[in-house]
Design a protein around this motif. Structure first.
Motif, PDB file in Angstrom:
ATOM      1  N   HIS A  23       0.847  -1.196   0.000  1.00  0.00           N
ATOM      2  CA  HIS A  23       0.000   0.000   0.000  1.00  0.00           C
ATOM      3  C   HIS A  23       0.877   1.238   0.000  1.00  0.00           C
ATOM      4  N   LEU A  24       0.346   2.283  -0.599  1.00  0.00           N
ATOM      5  CA  LEU A  24       1.005   3.586  -0.631  1.00  0.00           C
ATOM      6  C   LEU A  24       1.526   4.001   0.742  1.00  0.00           C
ATOM      7  N   HIS A  25       0.737   3.774   1.803  1.00  0.00           N
ATOM      8  CA  HIS A  25       1.094   4.261   3.135  1.00  0.00           C
ATOM      9  C   HIS A  25       2.306   3.558   3.730  1.00  0.00           C
ATOM     10  N   GLN A  26       2.700   2.422   3.161  1.00  0.00           N
ATOM     11  CA  GLN A  26       3.918   1.767   3.618  1.00  0.00           C
ATOM     12  C   GLN A  26       5.117   2.143   2.750  1.00  0.00           C
ATOM     13  N   GLY A  27       4.886   2.890   1.674  1.00  0.00           N
ATOM     14  CA  GLY A  27       5.958   3.292   0.780  1.00  0.00           C
ATOM     15  C   GLY A  27       6.854   4.366   1.374  1.00  0.00           C
ATOM     16  N   TYR A  28       8.033   4.505   0.827  1.00  0.00           N
ATOM     17  CA  TYR A  28       9.021   5.444   1.346  1.00  0.00           C
ATOM     18  C   TYR A  28       8.532   6.884   1.236  1.00  0.00           C
ATOM     19  N   GLU A  29       7.945   7.232   0.097  1.00  0.00           N
ATOM     20  CA  GLU A  29       7.541   8.625  -0.151  1.00  0.00           C
ATOM     21  C   GLU A  29       6.492   9.081   0.845  1.00  0.00           C
ATOM     22  N   TRP A  30       5.526   8.222   1.131  1.00  0.00           N
ATOM     23  CA  TRP A  30       4.491   8.611   2.086  1.00  0.00           C
ATOM     24  C   TRP A  30       5.107   8.837   3.470  1.00  0.00           C
ATOM     25  N   GLY A  31       6.060   8.007   3.833  1.00  0.00           N
ATOM     26  CA  GLY A  31       6.736   8.209   5.105  1.00  0.00           C
ATOM     27  C   GLY A  31       7.447   9.543   5.181  1.00  0.00           C
ATOM     28  N   GLU A  32       8.029   9.977   4.067  1.00  0.00           N
ATOM     29  CA  GLU A  32       8.709  11.274   4.059  1.00  0.00           C
ATOM     30  C   GLU A  32       7.705  12.422   4.199  1.00  0.00           C
ATOM     31  N   ILE A  33       6.533  12.259   3.627  1.00  0.00           N
ATOM     32  CA  ILE A  33       5.499  13.276   3.801  1.00  0.00           C
ATOM     33  C   ILE A  33       5.080  13.348   5.262  1.00  0.00           C
ATOM     34  N   ARG A  34       4.954  12.205   5.908  1.00  0.00           N
ATOM     35  CA  ARG A  34       4.637  12.181   7.337  1.00  0.00           C
ATOM     36  C   ARG A  34       5.763  12.818   8.146  1.00  0.00           C
ATOM     37  N   ARG A  35       7.016  12.566   7.740  1.00  0.00           N
ATOM     38  CA  ARG A  35       8.147  13.172   8.445  1.00  0.00           C
ATOM     39  C   ARG A  35       8.085  14.695   8.366  1.00  0.00           C
ATOM     40  N   GLU A  36       7.763  15.208   7.191  1.00  0.00           N
ATOM     41  CA  GLU A  36       7.664  16.658   7.017  1.00  0.00           C
ATOM     42  C   GLU A  36       6.528  17.253   7.851  1.00  0.00           C
ATOM     43  N   ALA A  37       5.559  16.411   8.245  1.00  0.00           N
ATOM     44  CA  ALA A  37       4.450  16.871   9.073  1.00  0.00           C
ATOM     45  C   ALA A  37       4.742  16.713  10.566  1.00  0.00           C
ATOM     46  N   GLY A  38       5.954  16.274  10.906  1.00  0.00           N
ATOM     47  CA  GLY A  38       6.334  16.215  12.309  1.00  0.00           C
ATOM     48  C   GLY A  38       6.434  14.825  12.904  1.00  0.00           C
ATOM     49  N   TRP A  39       6.189  13.788  12.134  1.00  0.00           N
ATOM     50  CA  TRP A  39       6.327  12.424  12.624  1.00  0.00           C
ATOM     51  C   TRP A  39       7.782  11.963  12.475  1.00  0.00           C
ATOM     52  N   ILE A  40       8.145  10.944  13.233  1.00  0.00           N
ATOM     53  CA  ILE A  40       9.458  10.313  13.126  1.00  0.00           C
ATOM     54  C   ILE A  40       9.246   8.947  12.503  1.00  0.00           C
ATOM     55  N   LEU A  41      10.021   8.608  11.469  1.00  0.00           N
ATOM     56  CA  LEU A  41       9.796   7.380  10.713  1.00  0.00           C
ATOM     57  C   LEU A  41      10.844   6.314  11.014  1.00  0.00           C
ATOM     58  N   TYR A  42      10.356   5.088  11.137  1.00  0.00           N
ATOM     59  CA  TYR A  42      11.221   3.924  11.322  1.00  0.00           C
ATOM     60  C   TYR A  42      10.755   2.846  10.344  1.00  0.00           C
ATOM     61  N   ARG A  43      11.684   2.309   9.560  1.00  0.00           N
ATOM     62  CA  ARG A  43      11.336   1.294   8.567  1.00  0.00           C
ATOM     63  C   ARG A  43      12.195   0.056   8.807  1.00  0.00           C
ATOM     64  N   TYR A  44      11.528  -1.064   9.059  1.00  0.00           N
ATOM     65  CA  TYR A  44      12.223  -2.312   9.346  1.00  0.00           C
ATOM     66  C   TYR A  44      11.745  -3.406   8.408  1.00  0.00           C
ATOM     67  N   ALA A  45      12.679  -4.247   7.980  1.00  0.00           N
ATOM     68  CA  ALA A  45      12.362  -5.420   7.173  1.00  0.00           C
ATOM     69  C   ALA A  45      12.938  -6.660   7.843  1.00  0.00           C
ATOM     70  N   VAL A  46      12.227  -7.760   7.687  1.00  0.00           N
ATOM     71  CA  VAL A  46      12.704  -9.058   8.163  1.00  0.00           C
ATOM     72  C   VAL A  46      13.003  -9.896   6.926  1.00  0.00           C
ATOM     73  N   LEU A  47      14.230 -10.346   6.809  1.00  0.00           N
ATOM     74  CA  LEU A  47      14.668 -11.081   5.626  1.00  0.00           C
ATOM     75  C   LEU A  47      14.998 -12.534   5.994  1.00  0.00           C
ATOM     76  N   ASP A  48      14.547 -13.446   5.149  1.00  0.00           N
ATOM     77  CA  ASP A  48      14.954 -14.845   5.228  1.00  0.00           C
ATOM     78  C   ASP A  48      15.904 -15.067   4.063  1.00  0.00           C
ATOM     79  N   GLY A  49      17.191 -14.959   4.327  1.00  0.00           N
ATOM     80  CA  GLY A  49      18.158 -14.875   3.247  1.00  0.00           C
ATOM     81  C   GLY A  49      18.001 -13.530   2.571  1.00  0.00           C
TER      82      GLY A  49
END
Length: 374
Positions: A23-49
């Motif tokens: 979804h758009l809301h999990q994309g990087y760009e949307w997170g940056e828009i939220r950051r510009e609005a005063g939120w702090i962003l954290y993005r984590y991935a879990v990888l199997d290999g």
């Protein structure tokens, strides 16, 4: 298994798009828009290999000058819901963010159907509380409408309501209206006025013009969306803004003059949406997410947003009931207080903010601290 905090835009978007329910809301760009609005962003991935098995973009909001925060993962997490290793990594990532931010709770709103009982069972089994709410004032909607876009013009029109939608598609143009697709600074301002005035009339708060500029900078300027304006005789009567993430298009905001004689005569919202939908289709989108239905599920004529739902349904949209909202609680005492404020104070603040739409924008533009709503 590797739990990785991701800071690179391209790497994060590749991970997000690897999940079918992206979804758009999990994309990087949307997170940056939220950051510009005063939120702090954290993005984590879990990888199997090298294979992503879970991912979550969390926005943190500090509560004034306190050491505590609220966390929200809109339309997240993205994951293999029945994979224990995915859950082990995800819980580790969530706990790390909660510790770093002094979180009271994390709210998630996955973009999966309520029919997916395995998703609900997995979330509850991993310490999430399923909320009874069908809607909130600050989270992505649970009841949404979508439509397929991978169809030709005749096929799209065939899906539309015959006595209404398909009849009005070209009405504004036939009556001399001009349909423009443009994201210049002037067009953004013109659209914002339509958007703000619509919100003030209908009683919902609108975000600042800076937010619209952020949407343009992160999406429109890169060819990942379109802004359509319809005017007649130099008077703007309708506008709609869509953005694209992967092969999905998202209706972000609409502004309509539906009160003046000219606006009611032209019904220009149909022409604006038809132009935007075709642009999204021609740019590779296979699905359009129109956002919330503004109704309950199933919709009823007495629902507040029933007329808006009927407009969307007329284009051939289908209504979807998502799995809803879930909270993971870290501080139970403060959580009870937060939920009480959400239930009692937030509705009042929402109504007051809607009444002051014009005034807030005026103070931003002029730098003044006092004034009256325009």
């Amino acid at each position: 298994m590797n739990v990785l905090e991701v800071r690179d835009r391209d790497q994060w978007n590749r991970i997000v798009l690897s999940f079918p329910e992206y979804h758009l809301h999990q994309g990087y760009e949307w997170g940056e828009i939220r950051r510009e609005a005063g939120w702090i962003l954290y993005r984590y991935a879990v990888l199997d290999g090298d294979r992503p098995i879970a991912a979550i973009s969390i926005a943190a909001r500090k509560l004034n000058s306190s050491p505590f925060s609220l966390l929200y993962a809109s339309r997240g997490p993205l994951m293999e819901w029945t994979n224990p290793r995915a859950w082990d990594g995800l819980r580790k990532a969530i706990r790390e963010v909660a510790d770093r931010t002094g979180a009271i709770f994390l709210r998630v709103s996955p973009g999966v159907s309520d029919m997916e009982s395995a998703v609900r069972d997995a979330l509850v089994a991993h310490d999430f509380r399923h909320l009874p709410n069908d809607w909130t004032l600050w989270n992505a909607p649970r009841v949404i409408v979508t439509m397929p876009l991978n169809l030709s013009d005749p096929e799209l029109i065939k899906r539309m309501r015959k006595k209404g939608t398909s009849h009005y598609l070209e009405r504004a143009i036939k009556k001399g209206a001009d349909v423009q697709m443009d994201s210049s600074a002037d067009s953004l301002r013109r659209f914002y006025k339509l958007f703000r005035d619509s919100g003030t009339r209908k009683g919902y708060p609108v975000r600042s013009f800076q937010y619209i500029e952020s949407l343009s900078r992160h999406y429109l300027s890169k060819g990942d969306g379109c802004l359509v304006l319809v005017s007649h005789g130099g008077v703007d009567v309708s506008g709609v803004l869509f953005v694209q993430c992967g092969r999905k298009a998202y209706q972000m905001h609409v502004g309509n003059d539906d009160v003046s004689p000219l606006g009611r005569e032209l019904r220009a919202g149909y022409a604006a949406h038809w132009s935007a939908l075709r642009w999204c289709r021609d740019n590779g989108c296979e699905l359009a997410d129109w956002g919330g239905s503004m109704t309950g599920f199933p919709p009823r004529p007495e629902d507040y947003g029933y007329s808006l739902y009927q407009f969307k349904a007329g284009f051939g949209c289908s209504i979807e009931y998502l799995t809803g909202y879930y909270d993971m609680v870290f501080r139970p005492g403060l959580y009870r207080t937060a939920r009480l404020g959400e239930a009692r104070l937030l509705p009042f603040a929402y109504r007051m903010r809607a009444r002051l739409n014009g005034w807030f924008e005026h103070t931003r533009e002029t730098g003044t601290r006092v004034g009256t709503p325009d």
